[in-house]
Scaffold this motif. Structure first.
Motif, short mmCIF file in Angstrom:
data_model
loop_
_atom_site.label_atom_id
_atom_site.label_comp_id
_atom_site.label_asym_id
_atom_site.label_seq_id
_atom_site.Cartn_x
_atom_site.Cartn_y
_atom_site.Cartn_z
N VAL B 46 0.86 -1.19 0.00
CA VAL B 46 0.00 0.00 0.00
C VAL B 46 0.89 1.24 0.00
O VAL B 46 1.80 1.35 0.83
CB VAL B 46 -0.90 0.00 1.26
N ILE B 47 0.63 2.15 -0.93
CA ILE B 47 1.38 3.41 -0.96
C ILE B 47 0.58 4.46 -0.19
O ILE B 47 -0.59 4.72 -0.51
CB ILE B 47 1.61 3.90 -2.42
N ILE B 48 1.22 5.03 0.81
CA ILE B 48 0.56 6.02 1.68
C ILE B 48 1.30 7.35 1.56
O ILE B 48 2.47 7.45 1.90
CB ILE B 48 0.57 5.55 3.15
N GLY B 49 0.60 8.36 1.05
CA GLY B 49 1.24 9.66 0.83
C GLY B 49 1.13 10.55 2.06
O GLY B 49 0.27 11.43 2.11
N GLU B 50 1.96 10.30 3.03
CA GLU B 50 1.99 11.15 4.23
C GLU B 50 3.43 11.67 4.40
O GLU B 50 4.38 11.03 3.96
CB GLU B 50 1.59 10.35 5.48
N ASP B 51 3.55 12.82 5.07
CA ASP B 51 4.86 13.45 5.19
C ASP B 51 5.77 12.77 6.20
O ASP B 51 6.99 12.77 6.06
CB ASP B 51 4.72 14.93 5.55
N SER B 52 5.19 12.22 7.26
CA SER B 52 6.02 11.64 8.30
C SER B 52 5.75 10.15 8.45
O SER B 52 4.65 9.67 8.15
CB SER B 52 5.76 12.34 9.63
#
Lengths: 84, 84
Positions: B46-52
């Protein structure tokens, strides 16, 4: 002696993953818009009773090719770890 | 920034894995008598686009609990790796 093979079977990147797309849309509807891709494969734990790592590896490769994966559409990788 | 979560979902040890049993019997019939156990779960990328990493981890845990696993019958583990 025995070995545990932890096997991952994944769809090849060129194959459309409809199950993964459905999961991604469901997550979008639940508010998880940061999830941009979901791909779903199989994870298998297989106990192989062979005396040597080389023998266990041979069995693992053969069972992946013959039964546990579809070589036309899927790739497999595995790790072996000794048990007892 | 984005993170890839490599998620494994496995049946709890106390739950009978009928799919795994069927695979094991099929392997026995193919001559692989050294295979004494097969348990089949899911593997998801799963690709999760979060900064941290902390934010991505929070999302990963939530989506596993809410959609990707059945908490009554299954356990999940995941590893996060940064992408790009």
């Amino acid at each position: 002696m025995a070995f545990k093979a932890n096997i991952k079977v994944t769809l090849r990147p060129s194959i459309l993953d409809v199950q993964g797309k459905a999961a991604q849309h469901a997550l979008e509807n639940l508010g998880y818009s940061s999830v941009s891709s979901v791909r779903i494969g199989k994870y298998m734990e297989v106990i192989i009773g062979e005396d040597s790592r080389a023998e266990a590896e041979k069995v693992a490769i053969e069972i992946c090719q013959k039964l546990l994966s579809n070589p036309v559409m899927e790739d497999f990788t595995f790790e072996l770890e000794p048990v007892n």
